[in-house]
Scaffold this active site. Structure first.
Site, PDB file in Angstrom:
ATOM      1  N   ASP A 427      39.713   6.208  56.746  1.00  0.00           N
ATOM      2  CA  ASP A 427      38.610   5.985  56.545  1.00  0.00           C
ATOM      3  C   ASP A 427      37.596   6.123  57.912  1.00  0.00           C
ATOM      4  O   ASP A 427      38.472   6.263  58.933  1.00  0.00           O
ATOM      5  CB  ASP A 427      38.362   4.497  56.170  1.00  0.00           C
ATOM      6  N   GLU A 476      35.995  10.957  49.565  1.00  0.00           N
ATOM      7  CA  GLU A 476      35.033  10.291  49.007  1.00  0.00           C
ATOM      8  C   GLU A 476      33.611  10.951  48.885  1.00  0.00           C
ATOM      9  O   GLU A 476      33.499  11.669  47.923  1.00  0.00           O
ATOM     10  CB  GLU A 476      34.793   8.970  50.055  1.00  0.00           C
ATOM     11  N   GLU A 482      31.419   1.164  45.152  1.00  0.00           N
ATOM     12  CA  GLU A 482      31.335   0.381  46.228  1.00  0.00           C
ATOM     13  C   GLU A 482      29.708   0.062  46.538  1.00  0.00           C
ATOM     14  O   GLU A 482      29.524  -0.983  46.683  1.00  0.00           O
ATOM     15  CB  GLU A 482      31.927   0.670  47.471  1.00  0.00           C
TER      16      GLU A 482
END
Length: 675
Positions: A427, A476, A482
């Site tokens: 991430d 992503e 989210e």
């Protein structure tokens, strides 16, 4: 799990030399003559594109500035070569087992040791620069213009910085209606009124910054993040590598190389965008090594070396995941919530995954020190969790920060592998300048060497690197679920743009599966706590069919799923990769209906935006003289006001069956079809 390309190459007829002249023109048509590229070489190099004889791209200049050599300016043609390729790509996994790979190619070699290659597929065209310099170079600038014919509407995933890709789509009635300087990530979509839909994208992005699109002097042009001069840790959590200063050029790179493909996808049938994989086709296959089978370019009668290694260990699947719902298990005897993340709580997720036939548990942030992966928090015994999970035929992915991982890439990956995890979620890249793009391949290769799968997050959009490294199972780069925790942007209107635009680039990690479903009027963001999503329950289920997500998260709480055994019947069964995909119907931004086949069974997903509508399922894709049983999930009659309401029933169909499905506002439907 190996990629193979069966490719027949016919050289036509040989290299042709060209005398210097004031103007030279070349053309290239796609195999079925749907698309045509017209190239003009004069003071500059321009290309124009027609679809079905109608202009979609007016003459557009292209160039690259290497300092002493300005490729594309005052260009002098040396030789040309045309190739015709007809074949197919066998995928290690994906939305189909094979891809047709038919194109015509024109390579123009210029004096000063550079060339431009043009390719024409029936689903789009592409070009790329290549150089044959003896010394390393600096790329001072690149000129990529896209002079769209007419004044098309635009769907722009706007980003004012070079650090974000989870952006909402902004719709403009025309390019002229956009403010000068507006910038977006690619892919972006442009639509001629009542005509072609055009997607601008890129592929094979290696060791070079990613391309953005910007309105500049009234037209669309490429723009790129300059080379970093100074970086430091910063941003949220102070664990992200942030650029403090930039150079006045784009890249430092080798003199002998090819640059990324610039792509124009064009179709008069907008539903074809749902299965367009031109980005993947143009990407480099695996690196050839002696003695290893596939993939690569295979010419009949010629033995070709294979890929970097055997990727049969890459196993797509579905995962239980705690982060989206704040690790809350309402009604569970085990203490839950973010403060209680630890061995006992994660074992409940493993139990749920095993009971639901999910292949994975994704353990997100919190299992280790964010600044040092080897400092595992004592309350989370990861080795014990991996042991416990494997005993139940479940495997574990672990989250980490890109900068932390890269601090000691080899050591950190060795540690993760020693724990027994099978994959990592990396991430907070938050950059796609040249150095950041190098990170992606560096991580992918090092992980592949250790048989670790990768889910890239906080990353730039895919450009086909997963073809070279099939252990990359997701990216992503999408306005995902989210965002339901924070704002209103993850909504059915966005969901019906995503598969036509973002999904063209490659797989995505949206993280669907919410069981708390709301209407447009009743939705409110919740963070911290148990969030909800906009759209109906069946709309949420349809994402598991419509979206391309080889690693699919089930974002909600296990105790929520277990309330609905019929829902879990679908979520347990639906695959994440398929042997065949058929688009039954679709319209950009409005609705999509797709059927996907795996091991003899079909799965259908239908989604609509905030407009209620009725779609018809035509089962003529099924074999004749067979009866099929269908498990059908549809919006309930009151789903427009009670979004969580749905109906489930079992029916029988044949290929002659036609079935009307009413979709509520923000609605959907799914079906499982078994012989």
């Amino acid at each position: 799990m190996r990629t193979r390309i069966m490719l027949l190459v016919l050289l036509l007829p040989a290299v042709q030399a060209w005398p210097q002249s004031a103007m030279q023109k070349f053309d290239l048509e796609s195999p079925l003559k749907k698309l045509k590229i017209d190239i003009t070489v004069q003071d500059s190099v321009t290309y124009a594109v027609t679809l079905g004889g109608k202009a979609i791209l007016l003459p557009s200049a292209i160039a690259m500035d290497f300092g002493q050599v300005k490729a594309g300016n005052n260009a002098v043609v040396s030789t040309t070569r045309k190739n015709n390729a007809r074949g197919e790509i066998t995928l290690p996994y994906g939305q189909s087992a094979k891809l047709r790979n038919d194109y015509n190619e024109l390579e123009i070699q210029f004096k000063n040791y550079y060339s431009i290659t043009f390719r024409a597929y029936d689903e789009g065209i592409a070009y790329r620069f290549s150089t044959d310099f003896t010394e390393p170079v600096k790329v001072v600038s690149e000129l990529a213009t896209f002079r769209l014919a007419g004044d098309p509407e635009a769907v722009f995933p706007e980003s004012d910085v070079f650090t974000s890709w989870e952006v909402p789509y902004i719709k403009y009635k025309s390019v002229s209606a956009m403010a000068e300087g507006k910038k977006a990530i690619s892919p972006a979509l442009f639509g001629q009124p009542g005509g072609a839909k055009i997607v601008i994208a890129e592929s094979d992005l290696l060791d070079y910054p990613g391309m953005y699109l910007q309105k500049n002097q009234g037209t669309i042009r490429g723009t790129w993040a300059p080379y970093p001069a100074k970086t430091g840790m910063g941003s949220w959590g102070n664990f992200v590598s942030v650029v403090k200063e930039r150079k006045d050029y784009l890249a430092e790179t080798g003199g002998k190389r090819s640059y990324p493909w610039r792509i124009i996808i064009a179709t008069e049938q907008e539903k074809e965008l749902l299965t367009n994989q031109l980005v993947y086709k143009l990407a480099a296959p695996g690196v050839a090594t002696p003695g290893v089978a596939t993939p690569g370019v295979v010419t009949p009668g010629v033995v070709t070396p294979g890929t970097i290694q055997d990727f049969s260990w890459v196993k797509p699947g579905k995962a239980a995941w705690e982060w989206w719902h704040d690790a809350m298990l309402p009604g569970s005897e085990t203490p839950s919530g973010m403060k209680n993340r630890g061995t006992a709580l994660y074992k409940r997720y493993i139990d749920f995954a095993a009971d639901s036939q999910l292949e994975y548990l994704m353990i997100d942030a919190g299992w280790s020190d964010v600044y040092d992966l080897k400092k595992v928090k004592p309350e989370t015994d990861v080795r014990e969790l991996v042991r416990y999970a494997k005993g139940k035929h479940v495997n574990v992915f672990l989250w980490c920060v890109a900068s932390t991982l890269l601090n000691d890439l080899e050591g950190n990956l060795d540690f993760i592998r020693s724990i027994g995890a099978v994959g990592i979620k990396v991430d907070f890249f938050d950059r796609d300048d040249q150095l950041a793009i190098q990170w992606f391949e560096k991580i992918a290769k090092a992980a592949a060497d250790r048989h670790l799968m990768i889910d890239f997050h906080g990353c730039s959009k895919p450009t086909g690197l997963e073809r070279k490294y099939p252990n990359i199972v997701n990216y992503e780069a999408v306005r995902g679920a989210e965002c339901s925790k924070w704002d209103l942007t993850a909504n059915p209107d966005q969901h019906l743009l995503t598969p036509f635009i973002r999904m063209v680039a490659g797989p995505l990690d949206y993280t669907p599966g919410s069981m708390r479903n709301t209407t447009k009027e009743t939705f409110k963001p919740v963070d911290p706590g148990l969030p909800s999503t906009q759209g109906t329950r069946c709309h949420e289920l349809a994402m598991f069919v419509i979206f391309n997500q080889p690693l699919a998260m089930l974002c909600d709480s296990p105790t929520e799923y277990t309330k609905y055994p019929d829902i879990m019947q679908f979520l347990s069964a639906v695959p994440t990769v398929f042997d065949e995909t058929k688009v039954l119907d679709g319209k950009v931004g409005e609705y999509a209906v797709m059927a996907k086949k795996k091991a003899g069974n079909w799965y259908i997903g239908a989604m609509t935006n905030w407009d209620a509508r009725t779609v018809e399922l035509d089962f003529s894709f099924l074999p004749d003289r067979k009866t099929y049983q269908v498990s059908l999930y549809t919006d309930a009659s009151d789903a427009g006001t009670e979004a969580s309401h749905y109906t489930f029933k079992t029916i029988q169909v044949t290929r002659k069956t036609r079935l009307k499905l009413p979709l509520a506002k923000g609605g959907g439907a799914v079906a499982m079809i078994h012989p």
